[in-house]
Design a protein around this motif. Structure first.
Motif, PDB file in Angstrom:
ATOM      1  N   ARG A   1     -38.371  15.215 -27.919  1.00 36.01           N
ATOM      2  CA  ARG A   1     -39.466  14.419 -27.400  1.00 36.01           C
ATOM      3  C   ARG A   1     -40.860  15.122 -27.290  1.00 36.01           C
ATOM      4  O   ARG A   1     -41.894  14.545 -27.119  1.00 36.01           O
ATOM      5  CB  ARG A   1     -38.989  13.858 -26.290  1.00 36.01           C
ATOM      6  N   MET A   2     -40.637  16.577 -27.244  1.00 32.62           N
ATOM      7  CA  MET A   2     -42.046  17.183 -27.036  1.00 32.62           C
ATOM      8  C   MET A   2     -42.675  17.684 -28.376  1.00 32.62           C
ATOM      9  O   MET A   2     -42.588  18.813 -28.945  1.00 32.62           O
ATOM     10  CB  MET A   2     -41.734  18.468 -26.147  1.00 32.62           C
ATOM     11  N   ASN A   3     -43.238  16.747 -29.022  1.00 29.41           N
ATOM     12  CA  ASN A   3     -43.416  16.757 -30.324  1.00 29.41           C
ATOM     13  C   ASN A   3     -44.960  16.606 -30.706  1.00 29.41           C
ATOM     14  O   ASN A   3     -45.336  16.010 -31.852  1.00 29.41           O
ATOM     15  CB  ASN A   3     -42.611  15.891 -31.311  1.00 29.41           C
ATOM     16  N   ARG A   4     -45.840  17.099 -29.810  1.00 31.88           N
ATOM     17  CA  ARG A   4     -47.289  16.624 -30.133  1.00 31.88           C
ATOM     18  C   ARG A   4     -48.162  17.883 -30.465  1.00 31.88           C
ATOM     19  O   ARG A   4     -47.767  19.118 -29.956  1.00 31.88           O
ATOM     20  CB  ARG A   4     -48.097  16.222 -28.768  1.00 31.88           C
TER      21      ARG A   4
ATOM     22  N   GLY B   1     -41.315  21.157 -29.865  1.00 27.30           N
ATOM     23  CA  GLY B   1     -40.081  20.080 -30.765  1.00 27.30           C
ATOM     24  C   GLY B   1     -41.127  19.572 -31.804  1.00 27.30           C
ATOM     25  O   GLY B   1     -40.322  18.689 -32.623  1.00 27.30           O
ATOM     26  N   VAL B   2     -42.197  19.994 -32.393  1.00 28.37           N
ATOM     27  CA  VAL B   2     -42.770  19.675 -33.738  1.00 28.37           C
ATOM     28  C   VAL B   2     -41.889  20.009 -34.866  1.00 28.37           C
ATOM     29  O   VAL B   2     -41.496  21.412 -34.911  1.00 28.37           O
ATOM     30  CB  VAL B   2     -44.355  20.052 -33.537  1.00 28.37           C
ATOM     31  N   VAL B   3     -41.620  19.254 -35.625  1.00 36.63           N
ATOM     32  CA  VAL B   3     -41.076  19.819 -36.906  1.00 36.63           C
ATOM     33  C   VAL B   3     -42.099  20.695 -37.721  1.00 36.63           C
ATOM     34  O   VAL B   3     -43.144  20.293 -37.919  1.00 36.63           O
ATOM     35  CB  VAL B   3     -40.686  18.366 -37.501  1.00 36.63           C
ATOM     36  N   LEU B   4     -41.213  21.418 -38.447  1.00 36.03           N
ATOM     37  CA  LEU B   4     -42.157  22.529 -38.955  1.00 36.03           C
ATOM     38  C   LEU B   4     -43.007  21.751 -40.166  1.00 36.03           C
ATOM     39  O   LEU B   4     -44.156  22.139 -40.440  1.00 36.03           O
ATOM     40  CB  LEU B   4     -41.301  23.563 -39.685  1.00 36.03           C
TER      41      LEU B   4
ATOM     42  N   ILE C   1     -36.708  28.868 -22.342  1.00 33.99           N
ATOM     43  CA  ILE C   1     -36.780  27.893 -23.202  1.00 33.99           C
ATOM     44  C   ILE C   1     -38.404  27.860 -23.608  1.00 33.99           C
ATOM     45  O   ILE C   1     -39.191  27.829 -22.842  1.00 33.99           O
ATOM     46  CB  ILE C   1     -36.587  26.425 -22.751  1.00 33.99           C
ATOM     47  N   ILE C   2     -38.941  27.994 -25.022  1.00 32.57           N
ATOM     48  CA  ILE C   2     -40.001  28.009 -25.434  1.00 32.57           C
ATOM     49  C   ILE C   2     -40.262  26.499 -25.501  1.00 32.57           C
ATOM     50  O   ILE C   2     -40.095  25.629 -25.857  1.00 32.57           O
ATOM     51  CB  ILE C   2     -40.265  28.652 -26.634  1.00 32.57           C
ATOM     52  N   THR C   3     -41.852  26.116 -24.950  1.00 28.97           N
ATOM     53  CA  THR C   3     -42.292  24.889 -24.477  1.00 28.97           C
ATOM     54  C   THR C   3     -43.516  24.657 -25.545  1.00 28.97           C
ATOM     55  O   THR C   3     -43.455  23.521 -25.688  1.00 28.97           O
ATOM     56  CB  THR C   3     -42.598  24.513 -23.061  1.00 28.97           C
ATOM     57  N   ARG C   4     -44.189  25.697 -25.661  1.00 23.36           N
ATOM     58  CA  ARG C   4     -45.576  25.534 -26.504  1.00 23.36           C
ATOM     59  C   ARG C   4     -45.586  26.985 -27.098  1.00 23.36           C
ATOM     60  O   ARG C   4     -45.224  27.862 -26.622  1.00 23.36           O
ATOM     61  CB  ARG C   4     -46.531  25.102 -25.630  1.00 23.36           C
ATOM     62  N   ALA C   5     -46.620  26.645 -28.135  1.00 27.83           N
ATOM     63  CA  ALA C   5     -47.063  27.785 -28.803  1.00 27.83           C
ATOM     64  C   ALA C   5     -48.394  27.875 -29.218  1.00 27.83           C
ATOM     65  O   ALA C   5     -48.755  26.472 -29.776  1.00 27.83           O
ATOM     66  CB  ALA C   5     -45.903  28.196 -30.078  1.00 27.83           C
TER      67      ALA C   5
END
Ligand code: FAD
Length: 474
Positions: free
Chosen positions: A93-96, A112-115, A205-209
């Motif tokens: 759900r963290m896909n922004r 969670g963004v898809v590659l 847990i990696i949450t943002r990059a």
């Protein structure tokens, strides 16, 4: 445990919690169908704060956390064990996409963004995010960073570790480390970022990059090439670096056995060449310099190079893609290797690397080693030859079921890995260790390396609650 589950619900709400068996099922098994676990709940937080609160609760109640992205991993790293006392923490759900900075060539995203979404967003800004692998429509950037994923453009752009500037991590304590720095230079003590990249969710847990972007290629040449041997493939690649003016972005080697499986199992797949050959190379060159009117561009240069290589006996036949659709069709033959092997029956995968120039000798010895253990086995070697990374896979003999093949599989793997060590290579070039290769890591890495890894794990996760049983036994 119902009190614990209700506390989770209090943090992530109904949308963020899956507790029924049917809803949990897709999160509990791996893509290769090697592992099936159990979990108290699937927890799907919507923000870093929610991830941190969930992890703090788990730390307080001594519940293990298994981070999960797209669940496409090859080594069972995102699958919980069977005791059912852990939670799976899915980042889906963290896909922004939070920010694109075309001027500074960066993009900031949630884990969670898809590659594929990231690649497409970069292209919309006339930029390139070069990480590319067959699972790109499902895997997530968090999983890519946690596994330090490789893929088909590593030889030019590097693996996931080289494509990221900063990350944000929720630590096993539930604290948040904000390392979201878009800095190209930062020599201030130990590199914490690099510790979490490739740690497979065992340290946090990696949450943002913050990701690095590149200029988008404007001229691409793709060829499907039959070569007489892996040695010819390596020589062809070596010359291609200079002939392309250092524009080789992919070089994939495949054996005929793999092509036959793709043609058999993947609808619409077609052999680009009229004759059958034993070995193939998929070669791609790309440049940011657009092809000008009347110029042959990279395709012209590649054609000339392949012509010379044919005269030298390095190339038997070749097809140069005449359109984007044809290039895609060539790529589909390569990218469907894993899928077609899965459809064909039981197999074991050896994701190994040796130095590029030693690939031919390794190939000969490795194929012989597998066949010595089981003469009727069906080796299907393929992979990123430009990185010295082979998927040195082995299919079960025709008609064998999985349990029968798994009895002999450890002996085949031991023969391959012993050879890898003899060649100074790696037993896991890009897929990681997960739960599948924990014993192999303990066997093949040196004492000093294992002791250092265990010391790091114990320091950061003293209660061993962050993806326990993966990578290392502590
Ligand atoms: C057809 C196919 C082709 C593939 N080709 C390649 C290839 O060419 N190169 C390559 O390197 N891999 C390849 N893979 C393997 C896989 O796609 C990669 O490992 C990918 O990076 C995993 O991403 P994911 O989001 O699916 O992670 P998952 O499978 O969900 O998780 C992988 C690991 O990372 C951890 N993790 C996931 N998200 C996080 C997070 N946010 N924070 C911390 N830890 C986390 C998990 O606990 C687990 O240990 C392929 C897989 C398939 C199915």
């Amino acid at each position: 445990m119902s009190g614990f589950v209700e506390k989770l619900r209090g943090i992530v709400g109904d949308r963020g919690l899956v507790v029924d068996d049917a809803g949990k099922a897709p999160y509990l098994g791996d893509w290769r169908e090697n592992f099936m676990g159990a979990a108290l709940a699937i927890v799907r937080p919507a923000s870093t704060d929610e991830v941190a609160s969930v992890v703090r609760l788990c730390a307080a109640e001594k519940v293990a956390v298994v981070p999960q992205g797209g669940n496409t991993g090859m080594v069972g790293g995102a699958t919980p064990d069977t005791d059912g006392r852990a939670i799976v923490l899915s980042l889906n759900r963290m896909n922004r996409i939070l920010e694109v900075d075309p001027l500074g060539y960066t993009m900031t995203v949630e884990a969670g963004v898809v590659l594929k979404t990231i690649q497409d967003e970069a292209a919309r800004h006339d930029r390139l995010f070069p990480l590319s692998l067959a699972a790109e429509g499902s895997c997530t950037i968090g999983g890519n960073l946690a596994t330090n994923a490789g893929g088909v453009q590593v030889l030019h752009y590097g693996n996931a570790r080289q494509l990221v500037l900063g990350i944000e991590v929720v630590l096993p304590s539930g604290e948040v480390w904000n390392g979201l720095r878009a800095l190209k230079k930062d020599n201030t003590g130990y590199d914490l970022r690099d510790l979490y990249l490739g740690a497979e969710g065992t340290l946090g847990i990696i949450t943002r990059a913050v990701l690095k972007l590149w200029p988008r290629p404007k001229d691409i040449a793709t060829a499907w090439i039959a070569v007489p041997s892996p040695a010819a493939a390596v020589t062809l690649l070596s010359g291609a670096h200079a002939a392309s003016e250092d524009n080789v972005t992919s070089c994939e080697l495949m054996a005929r056995q793999g092509i036959d499986l793709v043609l058999q199992h993947i609808p619409g797949a077609a052999d680009p060449l009229a004759e059958r050959h034993d070995w193939y190379v998929l070669l791609e060159w790309s440049s940011t310099r657009p092809r000008r009117e009347g110029e042959a561009g990279l395709a012209g240069k590649m054609e000339a190079y392949l012509g010379e290589a044919m005269e030298q006996g390095l190339v038997l036949d070749a097809a140069l893609a005449q359109s984007e659709a044809q290039a895609k069709a060539f790529w589909a033959l390569r990218e469907n290797h894993s899928e077609s092997q899965k459809k064909d029956g039981p197999s074991i995968k050896h994701d190994i690397s040796v130095s590029v120039s030693r690939i031919p000798a390794f190939m000969d010895e490795g194929l012989a080693a597998m066949r010595t253990v089981l003469p009727s086995c069906r080796p299907v070697p393929f992979g990123h030859v430009g990185d010295g990374n082979l998927h040195f896979n082995c299919m079960a003999p025709v008609g064998w079921d999985k349990p029968r093949f798994m009895e002999v599989a450890p002996a085949i793997s031991a023969a391959v890995y012993d050879l890898v060590v003899k060649y100074g290579g790696s037993i896991s070039a890009e897929h990681g260790i997960g739960r599948m290769k924990v014993e192999e890591l303990a066997h093949y890495r040196g004492r000093i390396e294992l002791d250092t890894m265990r010391a790091i794990k114990r320091a950061l996760d003293p209660a061993n609650l962050m993806n326990p049983g993966k990578v290392l036994e502590v």
